[in-house]
Write a protein that holds these residues in place. Structure first.
Motif, PDB file in Angstrom:
ATOM      1  N   CYS A 175      53.511  15.676  13.251  1.00  0.00           N
ATOM      2  CA  CYS A 175      53.707  14.662  12.211  1.00  0.00           C
ATOM      3  C   CYS A 175      55.177  14.640  11.822  1.00  0.00           C
ATOM      4  CB  CYS A 175      52.823  14.974  11.002  1.00  0.00           C
ATOM      5  SG  CYS A 175      53.051  16.650  10.345  1.00  0.00           S
ATOM      6  N   ASP A 179      55.497  13.538   5.929  1.00  0.00           N
ATOM      7  CA  ASP A 179      54.059  13.621   5.691  1.00  0.00           C
ATOM      8  C   ASP A 179      53.664  14.790   4.803  1.00  0.00           C
ATOM      9  OD1 ASP A 179      52.562  11.522   7.250  1.00  0.00           O
ATOM     10  OD2 ASP A 179      53.850  12.298   8.832  1.00  0.00           O
ATOM     11  N   ALA A 183      50.094  15.445   2.029  1.00  0.00           N
ATOM     12  CA  ALA A 183      48.967  16.325   2.343  1.00  0.00           C
ATOM     13  C   ALA A 183      48.359  16.890   1.067  1.00  0.00           C
ATOM     14  CB  ALA A 183      49.444  17.459   3.234  1.00  0.00           C
ATOM     15  N   THR A 306      43.391  14.817   3.543  1.00  0.00           N
ATOM     16  CA  THR A 306      44.609  15.058   4.318  1.00  0.00           C
ATOM     17  C   THR A 306      45.005  16.530   4.234  1.00  0.00           C
ATOM     18  OG1 THR A 306      46.007  14.484   2.426  1.00  0.00           O
ATOM     19  CG2 THR A 306      45.477  12.720   3.994  1.00  0.00           C
ATOM     20  N   GLY A 307      45.638  17.017   5.295  1.00  0.00           N
ATOM     21  CA  GLY A 307      46.071  18.415   5.308  1.00  0.00           C
ATOM     22  C   GLY A 307      46.895  18.699   6.545  1.00  0.00           C
ATOM     23  N   ILE A 308      47.731  19.723   6.452  1.00  0.00           N
ATOM     24  CA  ILE A 308      48.608  20.131   7.551  1.00  0.00           C
ATOM     25  C   ILE A 308      48.561  21.646   7.683  1.00  0.00           C
ATOM     26  CG2 ILE A 308      50.938  20.036   8.532  1.00  0.00           C
ATOM     27  CD1 ILE A 308      51.553  17.683   6.705  1.00  0.00           C
ATOM     28  N   VAL A 332      42.261  22.255  12.417  1.00  0.00           N
ATOM     29  CA  VAL A 332      42.818  20.896  12.381  1.00  0.00           C
ATOM     30  C   VAL A 332      41.855  19.915  13.048  1.00  0.00           C
ATOM     31  CG1 VAL A 332      44.729  19.453  13.154  1.00  0.00           C
ATOM     32  CG2 VAL A 332      45.186  21.769  12.317  1.00  0.00           C
ATOM     33  N   LYS A 337      42.130  16.347  10.997  1.00  0.00           N
ATOM     34  CA  LYS A 337      43.392  16.175  10.264  1.00  0.00           C
ATOM     35  C   LYS A 337      44.586  16.140  11.225  1.00  0.00           C
ATOM     36  CE  LYS A 337      41.947  18.114   5.812  1.00  0.00           C
ATOM     37  NZ  LYS A 337      40.525  18.320   6.055  1.00  0.00           N
ATOM     38  N   CYS A 343      48.740  14.363   7.706  1.00  0.00           N
ATOM     39  CA  CYS A 343      47.947  15.283   8.522  1.00  0.00           C
ATOM     40  C   CYS A 343      48.752  15.754   9.728  1.00  0.00           C
ATOM     41  CB  CYS A 343      46.676  14.596   9.022  1.00  0.00           C
ATOM     42  SG  CYS A 343      45.513  14.134   7.738  1.00  0.00           S
TER      43      CYS A 343
END
Length: 726
Positions: A175, A179, A183, A306-308, A332, A337, A343
């Protein structure tokens, strides 16, 4: 004809009083300006430098303490300004012609007697894309050796190989940095961004302001952990166990993205079967944390849109680093995500050009554009660009540490080192030092007389980041142009130019006829065209206009790909792959003799082996010597006072450092920075065991014992009043 870069200017001479450049250190690659002015103090006139951040897409104009003082090593009076050769046991200055003739003559002799594989090439993750590309071509065309690798093997290889297997391609961040604030949950696994990439921290602060839940996985309570909503202070070597346990909770509680799994992945059913056998309490006990903390982390990541997930060396520098990263990538994929705003996955690259340095041929198994040296189509394509027969290209070599083993065994008789300091950065330093001393010829191209250069037969002075034009690729996959703003000191030459001049002496000059770095990049564009890391659409003119272009970028009139995997992955069926990862601890077994786990890492003011930052007075003054971080109760158990010298010993060897007693580390773990050589080198004791997939050494999990370096410790063990300070 290659430019020699010869000049007779003094260190510190700039072309202009205000220049725009780029920090040479971490993977953010912050843009900056350096201004110069003169001042007189007590009748002495001196030049004063001031570095300031310049607005750019990555750091947004921020600059950390390393960048602010990077000019100090470039202007250091200890810079190498003449070639050196060993004569009578001493390194003495010689003319360039004599040094280059000696190197080429030795290479030619070995080529005729031992063959090309008697020569090894050892590169670095801070070299420009142009030099990294040329070093790979030099090894395979000018020498013909399969033995080339680089110090990036010790940094990003686990994440790179994992990303390639799971997604089909490795790019540091899938990403954009932009971003991060979008998240709602961020996992920082084995990464201490606050000290290693501090100009990125505002992204995470902004995410918190937007309501993000931040999870930090680290055996230490680092400055990065200070921003966490949940700190999982796990036992070193148990990252894969933790990831499996989190995934089990996500699956059991119905937090998976069924549609994403069905449409865009393979292997989920096999993974479910594996997870059914996992016991959460057993996994928590192995990790050394409470089961409810694992549940909290899993729910936080699985329940939001959303998440990383970010990883770095804490996860990757282990003998199961490849699989540990793949276990985290399962999180992931299971939650879907990736490929959309807010994400993704990010491997926080450590070295300045760690991303670009691993894309264009420095690695033992790679050709430019992330092509495989074992793939016949890839070999044929690159051979056509280089104008050679594909059959003339050597096959796959071995990893960086395995090259040291080959040197030790006599399989490699000559080693050419460019932009690296292997005697400090490798594990099992005793073997590495013995190996280098056995060589018939050791050639080192560097700015300083490093620990490795001191052992060399020939030392070649190279230009610094201020004097060497080239491109760098930051952790986002954004290619940036860093132009020379200063003339080189003394007789220092560009590293790429040195390669060309040696190649000419080996009668291969026709393949290395470049007039400047841009000329090399133009060839790199074509060599990478159609590859996974496609740079064809990127040009110097475009980089000057746009200040950076993401790869892949196959066309000059279109933008590069800022976000990866929006619609498909890079594997043949366009689907990502789940991985069954065994839940076992990767740490070295502890015993009565070796009861503690040694882990290592970086500190804010230093970089890699310290060859540059320890020559910056402003940076060196903040950390003048190495140290061990140890928990108060552990220190009391081993009769260690704060600030005293201690000896740390593993099965491989010992080193000595000062103690720092701090409550921010696990009681069963000690931490030592990686930036010092000699008697303070942590790699005297680290593990040489290698990850079976990516050949990463197990830096983070050596079993050791520790003792204070003072006499009659045992006589004082019964006197509690002496230890009341604890």
């Amino acid at each position: 004809m290659c430019q020699s870069g010869e000049n007779k200017l003094k260190v510190g001479q700039y072309v202009a009083p205000l220049v725009e450049t780029q920090c040479p250190f971490c993977s953010v690659q912050c843009k900056m300006t350096i201004s110069t002015e003169t001042e007189a103090l007590a009748g002495i006139v001196r030049t004063v430098y001031k570095a300031e951040g310049k607005p750019n897409a990555a750091s947004q104009g921020r600059l950390c303490i390393k960048g602010m003082n990077a000019h100090q090593h470039a202007t250091h009076p200890g810079r190498l300004t003449q070639p050196l050769m060993r004569k009578g046991g001493r390194l003495v200055p010689v003319p360039w012609e004599e040094a280059l003739d000696a190197v080429a003559s030795s290479f030619s002799s070995l080529l005729s007697t031992q063959g090309p594989d008697g020569i090894g090439i050892y590169g670095g993750g801070s070299l420009s894309n142009e030099t990294a590309y040329l070093l790979g071509k030099f090894a395979r065309v000018a020498i013909g050796t399969r033995y080339i690798d680089y110090n990036g093997r010790f940094c990003m290889s686990a994440a790179a190989s994992a990303g390639s297997k799971v997604f089909g391609v490795d790019r540091g961040l899938t990403c954009r940095l932009a971003d991060i604030p979008l998240a709602r949950c961020i996992v920082l696994a084995g990464t201490n961004i606050a000290e290693c990439q501090p100009t990125l921290m505002p992204y995470f602060h902004q995410a918190k302001e937007n309501g993000a839940f931040i999870i930090v996985i680290d055996p230490r309570a680092t400055p990065t952990a200070a921003i966490a909503d949940l700190h999982l202070q796990i036992r070193p070597g148990t990252d894969a166990v933790l990831a499996n346990a989190m995934l089990k909770v996500i699956v059991d509680e119905g937090l998976v993205n069924e549609e994403f799994i069905r449409k865009r992945t393979n292997g989920y059913d096999q993974l479910l079967t594996h997870l059914n056998e996992l016991d959460l309490n057993e996994a928590a006990a192995l990790c050394g944390i409470e089961a409810d903390m694992i549940q909290q982390a899993a729910r936080a990541f699985g329940s939001v849109e959303t998440g990383i997930v970010f990883t770095a060396r804490g996860v990757e520098q282990q003998i199961d680093g490849h699989m540990a990263v793949r276990a985290l990538l399962n999180l992931v994929l299971a939650t879907g995500k990736i490929g959309r705003e807010g994400c993704g996955y990010g491997a926080i690259t450590g070295q300045g050009n760690g991303q670009g340095g691993r894309e264009h041929g420095q690695k033992a198994d790679q050709l430019p554009g992330y092509r495989s040296i074992e793939n016949e189509e890839d070999r044929a394509y690159v051979a056509s660009v280089w104008g050679v027969d594909p059959s003339s290209l050597p096959g796959k070599g071995v990893s960086a540490y395995e090259m040291m083993e080959l040197v030790h065994q006599g399989g490699i008789q000559a080693l050419f080192v460019m932009g690296s300091n292997p005697i400090v950065s490798n594990p099992n330093v005793r073997l590495v030092e013995d190996a280098l001393k056995k060589l018939d010829l050791l050639v080192v191209a560097d700015m300083f007389l490093t620990e490795t250069a001191r052992l060399a037969d020939v030392v070649l002075p190279v230009t610094s980041y201020l004097e060497n034009t080239g491109t760098m690729t930051n952790l986002e996959g954004r290619v940036l142009l860093r132009e020379a703003v200063r003339l080189a000191p003394g007789e220092a030459r560009d590293d790429w130019s040195i390669l060309c001049q040696i190649a000419a002496r080996l009668n291969k000059g026709g393949y290395f006829a470049y007039k400047d770095a841009e000329d090399i990049f133009e060839e790199l564009r074509f060599a990478s065209r159609g590859g996974l890391a496609d740079y064809y659409g990127i040009t110097y003119d475009r980089l000057r206009r746009e200040e950076g272009v993401y790869w892949p970028c196959p066309a000059t009139d279109k933008a590069g790909m800022d976000m990866m995997f929006r619609e498909s992955f890079a594997l043949s069926d366009r689907r990502a792959v789940f991985t069954v990862v065994e839940s076992w601890g990767a740490g070295e077994e502890l015993s009565e003799e070796y009861p503690l786990t040694l882990t290592n890492g970086r500190v804010l003011t230093h970089y890699l082996t310290g060859a540059q930052t320890r020559r910056s007075p402003s940076l060196a003054a903040r950390e003048i010597e190495n140290y061990v971080e140890i928990h108060p109760r552990t220190a009391r158990r081993w009769y260690i006072r704060d600030g005293e010298w201690v000896e740390i010993t593993s099965q491989r060897g010992s080193f000595t450092v000062r103690s720092r007693i701090r409550p921010n580390i696990r009681e069963d773990t000690i931490f030592v920075p990686m930036h010092w050589g000699g008697a303070q080198n942590v790699n005297q004791a680290t593990r040489p065991d290698l990850d079976p997939f990516c050949r990463m050494p197990g830096f983070k999990t050596a079993a050791v014992h520790i003792r204070p370096l003072r006499l009659a410790v045992s006589a004082n063990r019964g006197h509690n009043e002496e230890w009341s300070q604890f």
